[in-house]
Design an enzyme around this catalytic site. Structure first.
Site, PDB file in Angstrom:
ATOM      1  N   ASP A   8       0.883  -1.166   0.000  1.00 41.15           N
ATOM      2  CA  ASP A   8       0.000   0.000   0.000  1.00 41.15           C
ATOM      3  C   ASP A   8       0.922   1.218   0.000  1.00 41.15           C
ATOM      4  O   ASP A   8       1.429   1.616   1.049  1.00 41.15           O
ATOM      5  CB  ASP A   8      -0.906  -0.008   1.227  1.00 41.15           C
ATOM      6  CG  ASP A   8      -1.835   1.192   1.262  1.00 41.15           C
ATOM      7  OD1 ASP A   8      -2.317   1.616   0.187  1.00 41.15           O
ATOM      8  OD2 ASP A   8      -2.090   1.716   2.371  1.00 41.15           O
ATOM      9  N   GLU A  67      -1.322  -1.376  -5.011  1.00 36.87           N
ATOM     10  CA  GLU A  67      -2.507  -0.581  -5.334  1.00 36.87           C
ATOM     11  C   GLU A  67      -2.177   0.458  -6.401  1.00 36.87           C
ATOM     12  O   GLU A  67      -1.112   1.075  -6.373  1.00 36.87           O
ATOM     13  CB  GLU A  67      -3.039   0.112  -4.078  1.00 36.87           C
ATOM     14  CG  GLU A  67      -4.398   0.752  -4.280  1.00 36.87           C
ATOM     15  CD  GLU A  67      -4.995   1.213  -2.971  1.00 36.87           C
ATOM     16  OE1 GLU A  67      -5.884   0.519  -2.457  1.00 36.87           O
ATOM     17  OE2 GLU A  67      -4.553   2.262  -2.470  1.00 36.87           O
ATOM     18  N   ASP A 139      -2.369   0.997   7.505  1.00 36.89           N
ATOM     19  CA  ASP A 139      -1.617   0.884   6.250  1.00 36.89           C
ATOM     20  C   ASP A 139      -1.147  -0.555   6.021  1.00 36.89           C
ATOM     21  O   ASP A 139      -1.156  -1.049   4.895  1.00 36.89           O
ATOM     22  CB  ASP A 139      -0.422   1.847   6.233  1.00 36.89           C
ATOM     23  CG  ASP A 139      -0.867   3.304   6.286  1.00 36.89           C
ATOM     24  OD1 ASP A 139      -1.454   3.769   5.294  1.00 36.89           O
ATOM     25  OD2 ASP A 139      -0.643   3.948   7.320  1.00 36.89           O
TER      26      ASP A 139
END
Length: 174
Positions: A8, A67, A139
């Protein structure tokens, strides 16, 4: 069994999550955050690169999910996020990992069943799917969700002989 790294990306905090895909389920291996502090952007990007490289060296994943950048209201934030994402991808590719990209909606859909899930819903599903007793930092939880999404996508391709296929421009390429 395949070790999968989920990333991420962020210019201040980059979450990572490592899961073991057994073919029937996924098992938690590790997760955490790479914190860059408040240095200059080039210094922070170097910390992200070195941090992702260290995670790869420590756990030895063979594939990575990350992502995709979404367009936020603030173009400057989106550019910084894209730079952090880029150095994480380079760290993965340099280590020989297959890298796949997923939108936030794809990750939420794979984990929570709806593309509109909020971060807390995703976090709770990550805890449930990986049988975690403590909440990972948000996160790190997002990174674990990306790794789980990647595992689900890989599993859906195996019966069709496409598990090694790469995604380019939204299409599968052998």
């Amino acid at each position: 069994m395949t070790l999968i790294l989920g990333i991420d990306p962020g210019s201040r905090i980059t979450g990572y999550g490592v899961v073991r895909d057994t073919g029937r389920s996924c098992e938690y291996v590790a997760s955490g955050c790479i914190r860059t502090g408040s240095g200059s952007m080039p210094e922070r990007l170097q910390i992200v690169f070195r941090g992702v490289r260290e995670v790869i060296e420590t756990y030895g994943p063979v594939t990575m999910g990350i992502e995709q950048v979404f367009m936020a209201r603030n173009p400057d934030s989106a550019l910084k996020l894209g730079q952090a994402r880029g150095v994480a991808i380079v760290a993965g590719v340099e280590a020989g990992l297959d890298v796949s990209e997923y939108t936030a909606t794809q990750v939420k859909q794979a984990i929570a069943g709806t593309g509109g899930a909020d971060k807390e819903q995703v976090q709770m599903m990550v805890m449930h799917l990986l049988k975690l007793v403590q909440k990972p930092q948000i996160d790190a939880s997002d990174a674990l969700a990306i790794a789980l999404c990647h595992a689900h996508h890989r599993q859906s391709l195996i019966p069709h002989g496409l598990a090694g296929a790469k995604r380019r421009s939204g299409r599968l390429r052998l």
